[in-house]
Design an enzyme around this catalytic site. Structure first.
Site, mmCIF file in Angstrom:
data_model
loop_
_atom_site.group_PDB
_atom_site.id
_atom_site.type_symbol
_atom_site.label_atom_id
_atom_site.label_comp_id
_atom_site.label_asym_id
_atom_site.label_seq_id
_atom_site.Cartn_x
_atom_site.Cartn_y
_atom_site.Cartn_z
ATOM 1 N N GLU A 26 -51.885 102.335 -31.179
ATOM 2 C CA GLU A 26 -51.442 102.771 -32.498
ATOM 3 C C GLU A 26 -51.759 101.662 -33.497
ATOM 4 O O GLU A 26 -51.546 100.492 -33.166
ATOM 5 C CB GLU A 26 -49.932 103.044 -32.516
ATOM 6 C CG GLU A 26 -49.501 103.695 -33.821
ATOM 7 C CD GLU A 26 -48.000 104.048 -33.865
ATOM 8 O OE1 GLU A 26 -47.280 103.700 -32.931
ATOM 9 O OE2 GLU A 26 -47.606 104.653 -34.855
ATOM 10 N N GLY B 54 -42.927 95.183 -32.453
ATOM 11 C CA GLY B 54 -41.784 95.090 -31.545
ATOM 12 C C GLY B 54 -42.052 95.727 -30.197
ATOM 13 O O GLY B 54 -41.853 95.116 -29.149
ATOM 14 N N MET C 17 -43.973 99.638 -28.242
ATOM 15 C CA MET C 17 -44.819 100.806 -28.450
ATOM 16 C C MET C 17 -44.472 101.905 -27.459
ATOM 17 O O MET C 17 -44.353 101.662 -26.253
ATOM 18 C CB MET C 17 -46.294 100.373 -28.313
ATOM 19 C CG MET C 17 -47.285 101.471 -28.502
ATOM 20 S SD MET C 17 -47.174 102.164 -30.182
ATOM 21 C CE MET C 17 -47.614 103.852 -29.835
ATOM 22 N N GLU C 18 -44.367 103.121 -27.998
ATOM 23 C CA GLU C 18 -43.810 104.250 -27.258
ATOM 24 C C GLU C 18 -44.817 105.023 -26.413
ATOM 25 O O GLU C 18 -44.608 106.215 -26.162
ATOM 26 C CB GLU C 18 -43.167 105.206 -28.263
ATOM 27 C CG GLU C 18 -44.151 105.966 -29.178
ATOM 28 C CD GLU C 18 -44.345 105.344 -30.562
ATOM 29 O OE1 GLU C 18 -44.096 104.125 -30.713
ATOM 30 O OE2 GLU C 18 -44.772 106.058 -31.483
ATOM 31 N N ASN C 19 -45.898 104.415 -25.946
ATOM 32 C CA ASN C 19 -46.894 105.127 -25.143
ATOM 33 C C ASN C 19 -46.215 106.027 -24.112
ATOM 34 O O ASN C 19 -45.250 105.626 -23.468
ATOM 35 C CB ASN C 19 -47.764 104.116 -24.383
ATOM 36 C CG ASN C 19 -48.168 102.956 -25.249
ATOM 37 O OD1 ASN C 19 -48.822 103.141 -26.257
ATOM 38 N ND2 ASN C 19 -47.735 101.754 -24.869
ATOM 39 N N HIS D 24 -35.037 103.209 -29.466
ATOM 40 C CA HIS D 24 -36.061 103.703 -30.403
ATOM 41 C C HIS D 24 -37.293 104.210 -29.644
ATOM 42 O O HIS D 24 -37.755 105.330 -29.861
ATOM 43 C CB HIS D 24 -36.433 102.568 -31.360
ATOM 44 C CG HIS D 24 -37.462 102.932 -32.379
ATOM 45 N ND1 HIS D 24 -37.138 103.297 -33.661
ATOM 46 C CD2 HIS D 24 -38.812 103.000 -32.303
ATOM 47 C CE1 HIS D 24 -38.240 103.571 -34.337
ATOM 48 N NE2 HIS D 24 -39.273 103.395 -33.529
ATOM 49 N N GLU D 25 -37.812 103.371 -28.754
ATOM 50 C CA GLU D 25 -39.042 103.769 -28.044
ATOM 51 C C GLU D 25 -38.774 104.968 -27.143
ATOM 52 O O GLU D 25 -39.597 105.868 -27.032
ATOM 53 C CB GLU D 25 -39.600 102.601 -27.220
ATOM 54 C CG GLU D 25 -39.884 101.335 -28.020
ATOM 55 C CD GLU D 25 -40.668 101.542 -29.291
ATOM 56 O OE1 GLU D 25 -41.518 102.447 -29.351
ATOM 57 O OE2 GLU D 25 -40.412 100.802 -30.270
ATOM 58 N N HIS E 235 -38.651 108.187 -29.106
ATOM 59 C CA HIS E 235 -39.977 108.661 -29.536
ATOM 60 C C HIS E 235 -40.546 109.696 -28.563
ATOM 61 O O HIS E 235 -41.444 110.449 -28.930
ATOM 62 C CB HIS E 235 -40.960 107.491 -29.600
ATOM 63 C CG HIS E 235 -41.086 106.854 -30.956
ATOM 64 N ND1 HIS E 235 -41.211 107.564 -32.118
ATOM 65 C CD2 HIS E 235 -41.162 105.539 -31.315
ATOM 66 C CE1 HIS E 235 -41.343 106.724 -33.146
ATOM 67 N NE2 HIS E 235 -41.303 105.489 -32.689
HETATM 68 N N1 0A1 Z 1 -44.836 102.901 -33.066
HETATM 69 C C1 0A1 Z 1 -44.218 101.668 -32.733
HETATM 70 C C2 0A1 Z 1 -44.570 100.487 -33.536
HETATM 71 C C3 0A1 Z 1 -45.967 100.029 -33.574
HETATM 72 C C4 0A1 Z 1 -46.762 100.328 -34.660
HETATM 73 C C5 0A1 Z 1 -48.019 99.810 -34.806
HETATM 74 C C6 0A1 Z 1 -48.458 98.986 -33.838
HETATM 75 O O1 0A1 Z 1 -49.700 98.430 -33.999
HETATM 76 C C7 0A1 Z 1 -50.300 98.509 -35.241
HETATM 77 C C8 0A1 Z 1 -47.702 98.683 -32.740
HETATM 78 C C9 0A1 Z 1 -46.447 99.227 -32.603
HETATM 79 C C10 0A1 Z 1 -42.733 101.822 -32.967
HETATM 80 O O2 0A1 Z 1 -42.337 102.409 -33.967
HETATM 81 O O3 0A1 Z 1 -41.972 101.323 -32.193
HETATM 82 ZN ZN ZN Z 2 -41.166 103.859 -33.900
#
Ligand code: 0A1
Ligand code: ZN
Length: 892
Positions: A129, A269, A271-273, A305-306, A309
């Site tokens: 992301e 912080g 990432m919600e993969n 949070h993750e 998601h």
């Molecule tokens: N989606 C994740 C945060 C996130 C966003 C961008 C990143 O790289 C540019 C990495 C992580 C969240 O909201 O936790």
């Molecule tokens: Zn998020």
């Protein structure tokens, strides 16, 4: 010399559906020491009119080397495609469905951007992301292309015993040359930004969760061997999140496995993969001796949070990146609610609102101001902002204020029912909320498209003759000059928005006045007024005596509110009697802001801080009147950034001196109370650390009180702090004692204490981040030299984002040194931005943010800050990330 122009700017209005879709993709990763080969085989479907044969564009990036392209198993002749650094174009793809194979080579060990595939501490991991997947292979890197993924990972068995990707493990085995492989299949369609791979030498801790329908889910957390003993709290937080989402939103986890991996080098912080969350290690690892109460709270919130998601982001995702708040605002709202339910709800609300007002309001007022749904961007990474996240969550809260909790839940249910498996927009969310409740919510739509913080003013009038009480609201509109909401970049005028004002009225005896709007029914003691017009009035009937209004309870809308004619007596009345705990705190906070602004104004006039003898009388009253959990907040002074909103061309050092003066004044006046607070809230000998709302509140008050006492500069206090520092049994107390020693000037004890701390925690990089930040943020004049020296210290690593955030952002928080009148602080940060931009664009652009508030300061500082921005702008080869922020700032 001007910089090279940036690449493309994306605009919301230009959205068109993709001309092709990728139905499924099979990825084969051959991980190597230096070169990694990625073989991608995609089943492509047409998504255009049958009469057309549009070209197929796959995003790419400079660091990805194309090795082979095949269509339906045949190598594609070079004249049928074009490859550039931005991507690969198939000029005339076959009609109908076809198979497309693309092979690429990468160098993850040289990837310091920490996007795409990179290594951290010798282990491989990914961050896709927002647009990082194109750094792995050529692909339609946009969230509305949702495919099914199968991933094979092959690597050296000794170096990478653990090989993980999304979904279920469906195969594994040995390969030639001491190598091995695993195969993963993700049954859920997903956009490529949710793809993840981890490979390396990791240890694992396992637990299980039984879902509401009785399925058993394996939960695994992976870390380096050294850290595996520190994951219990994160694991418990995960289990609590899973249960909470079932109970509060009826949402059950959908796979049999949920993995979390902690890595040290991570830009954000976490990432919600899908089923393979990757976390910055500082948001996973915690034991009482190494992590503070704040760290524990953040871990619980971010793990939640993750996890949340999985439904808000993964099952229902965004159509395009302009819709980011669809998943982020909503998920922040969900994690805030989760944390509120797990801990103290009122404390959590105050913390969230403080952060919003101290930082997001500033963003809304600066050159990067944007609506929660931005209209354009050069680099999407720059829009993971407080506005999209935190203000976005406040906008979700508006739905809740208008619809009530039950109505909000109905809207959520319909949203999932309609859109599960889809990539949708914020309009779809609004429509689901409206339709589920049979309400017209179109008045909320402006919150998505309008930047800036609305200003709301309220005038009240009591008529003893007819026992009516009238509230007249005015909100920013083009006509009301005095209230004009300042224009934001690209938005010269603003329209009124729907502002739900949760409110009550307090009688002179402190009781609640029953609310009855003219011509309406009885509403009880609390109501939500819907202010939608530029000017609007509400008349309450049957009000026996002039009341004190309690407005915007719980901070029911993210606005600046001014209550005309509100006196200190009114505020003290609210402080004593309001039934809304947020507004009780708020009354004290408003008193503190008034006091600090008055002190600043007096100091500016007389060139002497505290010259007119203004003291902390109001604050002393506040302290006396608020109860337990709030006492620590009640004596926290408002952030400078919150005060500057009403101080044009502020002198940050003078403001700092005012804060110091008031702190000393308060410490002197409240000394007996502060000492009592320390004694009453101290932990008993041998007491076990607990992360509970009550225990955190006690530590917070004790440490806040010690911080004040430290300001007295009394040798007895310094001695006590040193004793506490040496004897601390948890990190909250240890780092607070060290910070208080620093505050107290520390005398000869401070350098030894700092060295002792370093030696004790030399092997713990996460603890050393606190050590770096503490020194970086020191307000001892001339500290910039020490910070430059720390860059060469073994505790600091310029390629590690956490290191940079602690040292450089820590430094930027020091009013005395970042804002030094000679410009040395600005010059240092300018150097930092330019140095970092060659290593990691995302980290560099976060450093530039220190300059974006330059308009808040006096003319000399504005000129010095602008000069640094110009210097950065004039540098050849700037990244798009930094270019976007600097160019927008200079235009302001
Ligand atoms: N989606 C994740 C945060 C996130 C966003 C961008 C990143 O790289 C540019 C990495 C992580 C969240 O909201 O936790
Ligand atoms: Zn998020």
């Amino acid at each position: 010399m001007p910089t090279s122009p940036p690449t493309l700017r994306a605009a919301l209005q230009d959205y068109t559906p993709p001309p092709y879709l990728i139905d499924s993709v099979h990825l084969n990763f051959l991980l190597g020491d230096t070169v990694t080969r990625v073989e991608s085989c995609m089943q492509v479907l047409p998504n255009h009119a049958a009469s057309e044969r549009p070209p197929l564009f796959l995003h790419g990036c400079e660091d990805v080397k194309l090795v082979a392209v095949k269509v339906n198993g045949e190598s594609l002749p070079v004249e049928q495609y074009e490859v550039e650094s931005s991507g690969l174009t198939l000029k005339t793809p076959p009609a109908g469905a076809f198979e497309l194979e693309v092979h690429t080579d990468l160098h993850p060990d040289q990837n310091t951007s920490l996007e795409g595939l990179y290594t951290s501490g010798g282990n491989f991991c990914t961050q896709c992301e927002a647009e990082g997947f194109r750094g792995i292979t050529f692909f339609m890197d946009r969230p509305d292309v949702m495919a099914k993924y199968t991933t094979r990972i092959e690597a050296d068995k000794a170096a990478c015993p653990v090989l993980l990707s999304n979904g279920n493990l469906v195969g594994s085995g040995e390969a030639e040359g001491g190598r091995h492989f695993t195969v993963w299949e993700d049954p859920f369609r997903k956009p490529c930004y949710l793809f993840a791979l981890v490979a390396g030498d990791l240890c694992m801790k396992e637990d299980t969760f039984t879902t509401c329908s009785g399925r058993s889910v394996a939960l695994r957390i992976f870390t380096r061997a050294h850290d595996i003993g520190r994951v219990d709290f994160a694991m418990q937080s995960l289990k609590r999140s899973m249960k909470w989402d079932e109970e509060v939103f009826g949402l059950e986890y959908d796979l049999d496995l949920f993995n979390i991996v902690a890595v040290d080098d991570f830009n954000m912080g976490a990432m919600e993969n899908k089923s393979l969350n990757i976390f910055n290690s500082r948001l996973v690892l915690a034991t009482p001796d190494t992590a503070t109460d704040g760290d524990f709270g953040r871990i619980e919130g971010v793990v939640g949070h993750e996890y949340f998601h999985n439904w808000t982001g993964n099952r229902v995702t965004c159509r395009d990146w302009f819709q980011l708040t669809l998943k982020e605002g909503l998920t922040v709202y969900r994690d805030q609610e989760f944390s509120a339910d797990m801990n103290s709800r009122p404390v959590r609300r105050v913390e969230d609102v403080c952060r919003l007002r101290a930082a997001q309001f500033q963003e809304d007022n600066g050159p990067m101001a944007h609506p929660i749904r931005p209209e354009s961007y050069i680099k999407m990474d720059n829009f993971y902002t407080l506005t999209v996240y935190e203000k976005g969550a406040e906008v979700i809260r508006l739905y809740e204020a208008v619809l009530g909790k039950a109505g909000f839940r109905k809207g959520m249910d319909l949203y999932f029912q309609r859109h599960d498996g889809q990539a949708v927009t914020c309009d779809d969310f609004l429509a689901a909320m409206a339709d589920a409740n049979g309400e017209d919510l179109s008045a909320l739509a402006k919150w998505y498209s309008q930047a800036g913080t609305p200003r709301l003013s309220v005038a009240a009038e009591y008529s003893p003759a007819d026992k009516t009480y009238t509230l007249r609201f005015k909100q920013a509109s083009c006509g009301a000059r005095r209230l004009l909401l300042p224009p934001t970049p690209g938005q010269p005028t603003k329209d009124p928005v729907l502002i739900p004002v949760r409110m009550g009225l307090l009688a002179p005896d402190g009781g609640e006045v029953p609310l009855k709007l003219r011509g309406g029914e009885m509403l009880g003691s609390e109501a939500v007024l819907r202010v939608t017009k530029a000017e609007q009035e509400f008349v309450f009937e049957g009000v026996e005596q002039a009341p004190v209004p309690s407005l915007l309870r719980g901070f029911s809308a993210p606005v600046h509110m001014t209550v005309e004619g509100q006196s200190d007596e009114d505020l003290l009345h609210l402080l004593a009697h309001d039934t809304d705990s947020f507004n009780r705190w708020e009354a004290g906070h408003v008193l503190a802001k008034k006091l600090m602004r008055a002190l600043y104004a007096a100091a500016k006039d007389s060139n002497e801080v505290g010259g007119r003898g203004l003291g902390g009388t109001g604050m002393v009253c506040v302290y006396a009147r608020v109860d337990g959990a709030f006492k620590a907040f009640a004596i926290s002074l408002p952030e400078n950034s919150e005060l500057m909103d009403k101080i044009p061309e502020a002198d940050p050092i003078l403001l700092h001196e005012v804060r110091e003066f008031l702190t000393r004044q308060l410490a002197a006046r409240l000394r007996p109370e502060l000492e009592a607070a320390v004694a009453e809230n101290d932990s008993a000998p041998g007491e076990q650390y607990e992360f509970t709302a009550a225990a955190c509140a006690r530590r917070a008050l004790k440490n806040k009180a010690l911080g004040y006492l430290a300001a007295l500069g009394d040798p007895g206090v310094t001695e006590q702090l040193l004793h506490r520092f040496r004897g601390a049994t948890n990190m909250t107390d240890e780092i607070n004692a060290l910070a208080a020693l620093d505050r107290a000037g520390g005398g000869s004890a401070l350098p030894a204490a700092l060295t002792g701390f370093y030696q004790k925690w030399e092997q713990e990089p996460l603890v050393l981040l606190k050590w770096l930040a503490l020194q970086a943020g020191s307000n001892v004049a001339g500290n910039v030299a020490a910070v430059r020296r720390l860059m060469a210290h073994p505790a600091f690593h310029i390629t590690n984002p956490n290191s940079c955030y602690s040292l450089f952002l820590g430094f930027a928080r020091s009013p005395v040194n970042f804002h030094a009148a000679d410009g040395s602080g600005y010059e240092f940060m300018g150097d930092v931005v330019l140095q970092l931009d060659k290593i990691n664009h995302q980290v560099a652009s976060r450093m530039v943010s220190a300059f974006t508030t330059f308009k808040n300061y006096d003319q000399q500082r504005q000129a010095l800050m602008r000069a640094q921005l110009q210097r950065i702008m004039d540098t050849e080869g700037l990244s798009d990330n930094v270019f976007e922020i600097v160019s927008k700032s200079l235009k302001a």
